[in-house]
Write a protein that holds these residues in place. Structure first.
Motif, PDB file in Angstrom:
ATOM      1  N   LEU A 177     110.225  46.237  38.139  1.00  0.00           N
ATOM      2  CA  LEU A 177     110.885  47.364  37.489  1.00  0.00           C
ATOM      3  C   LEU A 177     110.742  48.677  38.266  1.00  0.00           C
ATOM      4  N   PRO A 178     109.557  49.007  38.813  1.00  0.00           N
ATOM      5  CA  PRO A 178     109.475  50.249  39.600  1.00  0.00           C
ATOM      6  C   PRO A 178     110.392  50.243  40.828  1.00  0.00           C
ATOM      7  N   VAL A 179     110.649  49.057  41.373  1.00  0.00           N
ATOM      8  CA  VAL A 179     111.581  48.953  42.504  1.00  0.00           C
ATOM      9  C   VAL A 179     113.005  49.205  42.026  1.00  0.00           C
ATOM     10  N   MET A 180     113.389  48.539  40.939  1.00  0.00           N
ATOM     11  CA  MET A 180     114.748  48.679  40.425  1.00  0.00           C
ATOM     12  C   MET A 180     115.031  50.102  39.965  1.00  0.00           C
ATOM     13  N   ARG A 181     114.012  50.796  39.514  1.00  0.00           N
ATOM     14  CA  ARG A 181     114.172  52.188  39.053  1.00  0.00           C
ATOM     15  C   ARG A 181     114.034  53.199  40.198  1.00  0.00           C
ATOM     16  N   ARG A 182     113.880  52.703  41.411  1.00  0.00           N
ATOM     17  CA  ARG A 182     113.759  53.549  42.606  1.00  0.00           C
ATOM     18  C   ARG A 182     112.494  54.422  42.571  1.00  0.00           C
ATOM     19  N   GLU A 183     111.478  53.942  41.869  1.00  0.00           N
ATOM     20  CA  GLU A 183     110.210  54.672  41.838  1.00  0.00           C
ATOM     21  C   GLU A 183     109.372  54.358  43.066  1.00  0.00           C
ATOM     22  N   ILE A 184     109.498  53.150  43.593  1.00  0.00           N
ATOM     23  CA  ILE A 184     108.814  52.747  44.819  1.00  0.00           C
ATOM     24  C   ILE A 184     109.808  51.972  45.681  1.00  0.00           C
ATOM     25  N   PRO A 185     109.577  51.910  46.992  1.00  0.00           N
ATOM     26  CA  PRO A 185     110.512  51.198  47.859  1.00  0.00           C
ATOM     27  C   PRO A 185     110.135  49.730  48.049  1.00  0.00           C
ATOM     28  N   LEU A 186     111.124  48.956  48.468  1.00  0.00           N
ATOM     29  CA  LEU A 186     110.824  47.675  49.095  1.00  0.00           C
ATOM     30  C   LEU A 186     110.203  47.964  50.445  1.00  0.00           C
ATOM     31  N   LYS A 187     109.134  47.262  50.759  1.00  0.00           N
ATOM     32  CA  LYS A 187     108.445  47.428  52.045  1.00  0.00           C
ATOM     33  C   LYS A 187     108.788  46.187  52.863  1.00  0.00           C
ATOM     34  N   ALA A 188     109.833  46.298  53.680  1.00  0.00           N
ATOM     35  CA  ALA A 188     110.495  45.130  54.249  1.00  0.00           C
ATOM     36  C   ALA A 188     109.974  44.765  55.635  1.00  0.00           C
ATOM     37  N   HIS A 189     109.253  43.638  55.689  1.00  0.00           N
ATOM     38  CA  HIS A 189     108.802  43.052  56.952  1.00  0.00           C
ATOM     39  C   HIS A 189     110.028  42.538  57.703  1.00  0.00           C
ATOM     40  N   ALA A 190     110.306  43.121  58.878  1.00  0.00           N
ATOM     41  CA  ALA A 190     111.454  42.683  59.676  1.00  0.00           C
ATOM     42  C   ALA A 190     111.232  43.081  61.128  1.00  0.00           C
ATOM     43  N   HIS A 191     111.318  42.096  62.016  1.00  0.00           N
ATOM     44  CA  HIS A 191     111.149  42.343  63.444  1.00  0.00           C
ATOM     45  C   HIS A 191     112.485  42.409  64.179  1.00  0.00           C
ATOM     46  N   ALA A 192     113.311  41.384  63.981  1.00  0.00           N
ATOM     47  CA  ALA A 192     114.545  41.226  64.746  1.00  0.00           C
ATOM     48  C   ALA A 192     115.681  42.062  64.163  1.00  0.00           C
ATOM     49  N   THR A 193     116.659  42.377  64.999  1.00  0.00           N
ATOM     50  CA  THR A 193     117.775  43.218  64.564  1.00  0.00           C
ATOM     51  C   THR A 193     118.480  42.625  63.347  1.00  0.00           C
ATOM     52  N   GLU A 194     118.716  41.289  63.365  1.00  0.00           N
ATOM     53  CA  GLU A 194     119.431  40.684  62.237  1.00  0.00           C
ATOM     54  C   GLU A 194     118.656  40.825  60.933  1.00  0.00           C
ATOM     55  N   ASP A 195     117.333  40.771  61.020  1.00  0.00           N
ATOM     56  CA  ASP A 195     116.514  40.901  59.815  1.00  0.00           C
ATOM     57  C   ASP A 195     116.466  42.349  59.327  1.00  0.00           C
ATOM     58  N   LEU A 196     116.428  43.276  60.253  1.00  0.00           N
ATOM     59  CA  LEU A 196     116.464  44.693  59.870  1.00  0.00           C
ATOM     60  C   LEU A 196     117.764  45.008  59.136  1.00  0.00           C
ATOM     61  N   PHE A 197     118.860  44.495  59.645  1.00  0.00           N
ATOM     62  CA  PHE A 197     120.145  44.756  59.004  1.00  0.00           C
ATOM     63  C   PHE A 197     120.269  44.038  57.664  1.00  0.00           C
ATOM     64  N   THR A 198     119.722  42.839  57.555  1.00  0.00           N
ATOM     65  CA  THR A 198     119.762  42.135  56.265  1.00  0.00           C
ATOM     66  C   THR A 198     118.954  42.888  55.218  1.00  0.00           C
ATOM     67  N   ALA A 199     117.795  43.373  55.611  1.00  0.00           N
ATOM     68  CA  ALA A 199     116.968  44.157  54.683  1.00  0.00           C
ATOM     69  C   ALA A 199     117.731  45.383  54.186  1.00  0.00           C
ATOM     70  N   LEU A 200     118.374  46.083  55.099  1.00  0.00           N
ATOM     71  CA  LEU A 200     119.135  47.271  54.726  1.00  0.00           C
ATOM     72  C   LEU A 200     120.340  46.904  53.862  1.00  0.00           C
ATOM     73  N   ARG A 201     120.988  45.811  54.204  1.00  0.00           N
ATOM     74  CA  ARG A 201     122.167  45.372  53.448  1.00  0.00           C
ATOM     75  C   ARG A 201     121.806  45.103  51.986  1.00  0.00           C
ATOM     76  N   ILE A 202     120.722  44.386  51.773  1.00  0.00           N
ATOM     77  CA  ILE A 202     120.320  44.049  50.403  1.00  0.00           C
ATOM     78  C   ILE A 202     119.868  45.283  49.647  1.00  0.00           C
ATOM     79  N   ALA A 203     119.139  46.169  50.318  1.00  0.00           N
ATOM     80  CA  ALA A 203     118.716  47.410  49.655  1.00  0.00           C
ATOM     81  C   ALA A 203     119.922  48.226  49.208  1.00  0.00           C
ATOM     82  N   ARG A 204     120.955  48.282  50.045  1.00  0.00           N
ATOM     83  CA  ARG A 204     122.158  49.036  49.677  1.00  0.00           C
ATOM     84  C   ARG A 204     122.914  48.342  48.547  1.00  0.00           C
ATOM     85  N   GLU A 205     122.951  47.028  48.552  1.00  0.00           N
ATOM     86  CA  GLU A 205     123.642  46.284  47.497  1.00  0.00           C
ATOM     87  C   GLU A 205     123.074  46.606  46.116  1.00  0.00           C
TER      88      GLU A 205
END
Length: 385
Positions: free
Chosen positions: A209-237
């Motif tokens: 719930l704190p994530v959905m309410r934008r009270e705290i962020p997702l802390k996204a483990h991502a090394h490769a470019t495709e994973d960085l973009f997927t993390a951002l894509r889902i956060a924006r969705e």
């Protein structure tokens, strides 16, 4: 009270150091300046000829959860029976008597953001703690600062024969859980005070719930470019806050990361490229991103790199071209902002916690020695040679 006199102060805010005294009262910085009125009963530390810095801050690590010098019995940073485990809380796994913590404190690392590892698509919440104490509750600066999620090789390797064998699966599992969490939140909000209309309690969804309410962020483990973009894509969705952790290939997508404008924690860079997704690991990454205007923190991902080498990692980034002031901010005020605790730590300013490091030179140089460390205004034992 405590007064650190005659030192060259590098406050983490202004580029140039300046001569000043620091007055500390009740664990907080009371004043910084010249010719301060010092109470007669104050402890005075003469820092003439020495350099004074904010306590160093780690934006992402597992110190205290991954036991120092021991095996499985001391490892408490991954739940390996459930790939979706947002209900885990890093604070419940921290071992305050882990020998790694006093080593970190003696090296000037005074505050760390620690929590679950990257085996799971959702791993649980991170907490921020000081590096001294016997009881974790008394060490906490702020608990529940971010929700760990992971992309790339780790989840699909750990759960290859159980649940997850591709990056697509990882993304689908995260989306499914976020859809459920959003629906759960909407039902709770619609029910209001009418308990009979509330959805059945679900600990996993409650933790999100704190994530959905934008009270705290997702802390996204991502090394490769495709994973960085997927993390951002889902956060924006899902219209979520997000920080990117590791960002190993960030230097390959600088323009995109500048446009996204999210906090970046870069590292661990010291060591070999032990996985395929680390093949482009480079010490130039934090400097390139910082020069482009990104908010960059340098991390050890302790114990991948021992926590006490955080200043050394900043020094190696400087050697690879990073601006030295940007490197200082990458281990002080930027990680404090990254973890949402910049009101307490990360710079030397009146009103903030008196986490102070006194050295005989630049902390990025291997020959520099730490002379004094104070956490909440109290001296930390520093080995004397």
């Amino acid at each position: 009270m405590l007064c650190i006199k005659n030192g060259t102060v590098h406050d983490g805010v202004h580029r140039e150091g300046f001569q000043a005294d620091i007055l500390v009262e009740d664990g907080k910085i009371k004043a910084i300046g010249e010719n301060l009125e010092i109470p007669g009963d104050a402890e005075v530390v003469d820092a003439a000829g020495l350099q004074v810095y904010p306590g160093f801050v780690e934006a992402h690590g597992h110190i205290g959860l991954d036991g120092y010098g021991i095996g499985y019995e001391g490892m408490d940073y991954n739940e390996l029976n459930d790939i979706i485990s947002p209900q885990m809380r890093g604070i419940d796994g921290v071992k305050p008597l882990d020998p790694a913590l006093p080593k970190a404190a003696a090296a000037g690392v005074t505050c760390v953001c620690v929590g679950p590892g990257s085996a799971n698509v959702l791993g649980g919440t991170f907490t921020t703690i000081k590096t001294v104490g016997r009881r974790v509750d008394d060490m906490v600066v702020r608990d529940g600062v971010a929700m760990k999620c992971a992309f790339g090789e780790n989840p699909k390797r750990v759960y290859r024969d159980k649940k997850d064998s591709s990056r697509m699966t990882t993304a689908a599992l995260l989306r499914e859980t976020l859809f459920k969490a959003r629906e759960y939140m909407e039902k709770k909000e619609a029910a209001g005070d009418d308990v009979s209309k509330r959805p059945a309690f679900d600990m996993k969804l409650e933790a999100l719930l704190p994530v959905m309410r934008r009270e705290i962020p997702l802390k996204a483990h991502a090394h490769a470019t495709e994973d960085l973009f997927t993390a951002l894509r889902i956060a924006r969705e899902f219209d979520l806050k997000i920080t990117l952790e590791h960002v190993t290939e960030g230097h390959l997508i600088v323009e995109e990361l500048v446009e996204e404008n999210v906090p970046l924690a870069v590292g661990p860079t010291l060591g070999s490229a032990s996985k395929f997704e680390l093949r482009n690991k480079s010490w130039t990454t934090p400097g390139v991103l910082a020069a482009a205007g990104c908010q960059v923190s340098i991390i050890t991902d302790s114990p991948v790199i021992p926590q006490e080498y955080l200043p050394l990692c900043a020094g190696l980034a400087v050697q690879a071209g990073m601006d030295s002031f940007a490197a200082l901010q990458a281990i002080t005020i930027n990680p404090a902002k990254h973890a949402g605790i910049a009101d307490r730590v990360g710079s030397l300013e009146a009103g903030k916690d008196a986490d102070i490091v006194v050295t005989d030179g630049c902390p990025f140089e291997v020959s520099t020695k730490v002379r004094h460390v104070f956490i909440d205004g109290k001296a930390v034992d520093v080995p004397v040679e």
